[in-house]
Design a protein around this motif. Sequence first.
Motif, PDB file in Angstrom:
ATOM      1  N   ALA B 116       0.834  -1.211   0.000  1.00 22.02           N
ATOM      2  CA  ALA B 116       0.000   0.000   0.000  1.00 22.02           C
ATOM      3  C   ALA B 116       0.863   1.253   0.000  1.00 22.02           C
ATOM      4  N   VAL B 126      -5.700   3.632  -3.147  1.00 23.76           N
ATOM      5  CA  VAL B 126      -5.747   2.340  -2.456  1.00 23.76           C
ATOM      6  C   VAL B 126      -6.992   2.213  -1.593  1.00 23.76           C
ATOM      7  N   ALA B 128      -8.333  -0.593   1.147  1.00 28.66           N
ATOM      8  CA  ALA B 128      -7.919  -1.814   1.838  1.00 28.66           C
ATOM      9  C   ALA B 128      -9.113  -2.446   2.552  1.00 28.66           C
ATOM     10  N   PHE B 144      -3.348   1.758   7.759  1.00 34.25           N
ATOM     11  CA  PHE B 144      -3.919   1.726   6.412  1.00 34.25           C
ATOM     12  C   PHE B 144      -4.793   2.953   6.157  1.00 34.25           C
TER      13      PHE B 144
END
Lengths: 306, 243
Positions: B116, B126, B128, B144
């Motif tokens: 990532a 991105v 996730a 994240f």
Amino acid sequence: MRLPGLDLKNPIMPASGCFGFGREFAPFYDLSELGAVIMKAATGEQRYGNGTTRVAEAASGMLNAIGLQNPGVDAIIENEVPFLRKYDVPVLANVAGSTVEEYVEVADKISRHVDALELNISCPNVKEGGVQFGTDPELAAHVTRDVVRVSAVPVYVKLSPNVTDIVELAKAVEAAGASGLSMINTLTGMRIDPKTRRPIIANKVGGLSGAAIKPVAIRMIYQVYEAVEIPIIGMGGIETADDVIEFLLAGASAVAIGSANFKNPLICKELIDGLDAALERYGFESIEEVIGGAHHEKTAAGVLRP
Amino acid sequence: MTITEHEEIARATFRMVLKGQIATEVREPGQFVHIQVSEKFYLRRPVSIAEVKEDTVTLLYKVMGDGTEALTKKHVGDQVDVLGPAGNGFPLDVREGAHALLVGGGIGVPPLYQLAKQLRRQGVRVTAVLGFQSGAEAFFTKEFTELGDVRVATNDGTLGHQGLVTDVLDGEFDTYFACGPTGMLRAVSEKMEGVPGYLSMEERMGCGIGACLACVVPSNDEKGYRRICCDGPVFNAKEVVLS
């Protein structure tokens, strides 16, 4: 030192199935330094092998049930043997099969391309063939005789430890024309996962290797050495130069290193480099002097075999 | 390598930072190291690399048995026998502005973190999706969030959506990357059919260098198999057959 078909720089070689066809270890050291290389088993046709999980850990060892996965004898001759032939090292082909005819076909083909055969009548991880030939002296003698007849090079028969009397098997294959023995293959075993309540290995049963089986190998080599005249390549849990000495004293003329290659990819080279110091430590002046040294033989002829 | 940090970051989940030459040889996210826990444990343990900095790698591992339990007893300053970096990681040829979906299940989440970070550096958007058994086992959710959208699913609903990662995969994505148990990988690849994707697989390993053929997966070609340790662990989703 010389063994049938093999001119060895040193008595140390990787064992079949623990070294692939050498490619994976070539980045770690020069394969020409090895005494010899025993290739992964070849069968008549390509084999995928067993389902996964294929390995499980055990105390001082591991279980495996790969299932003779290999690309088939023709592909091995075409793609793998030429790679090993680039190195200055004798090559043994491990020959497996489900029927006598398959053993004979594989041996006939691949023996034209290698220095010796290791006849695998002891793989515990396949349903047909393999170990059934290795546990019945008559069947073992039959497949040995037929393979020796077609082979262009000397045949070493790899014995299974999963028998009541290994001496009987050793004598049977010697009488059938084997030039040497290789011993021992793995001991059958099983592990069960308490969480799933099932065997860890997909094949349920696997072959136990590693330091755990070393005393079994030593005992069997010791017994067989006294009963046969042909040389023995010893294996089963070797991890140190002292282990090598122990196998030679029991009666092995050379040794193969198996699952220790997985723990340490440099193990064969390290053992080769450490062997002279080990010989000196125990007062030996040559490898030949060690072979069979535990038997207190009175005549030099026995000690110096071959 | 030398342990420079070691802590429990979620239930039975440990973070270990190792310093040494091997860290400088990591090529791409998704590679792993093969650790010898001690002489007592015959087989090495493969652990994926969660983050690489100059001369350190960060590993996250979960206690699964005696070997990983013994690993938790190691201290900062201890030396660890490590082989690696091993295997082939995630391909990074994703165009700037593309939208990538990253799906991680449990201890499959860590290698996606380095991925990532690198995708973000390349200007890739991105999202996730992280799955855990429960909130107590969850980790990296905040990290994240700094890199993109995050959706969390837990089996017991103690954090995020109650259910599976495949319940929350909706959206338009140009590519996807997944790491986790084989059942999850199969479900994700089925749900994402038509989208180019990559799967990182795990399996009990023997040698970790491709010689023993313990960690194989069937493939869709004449060869018939791939070795997870050295042909993978990351594969094109079309390359392998998941059972």
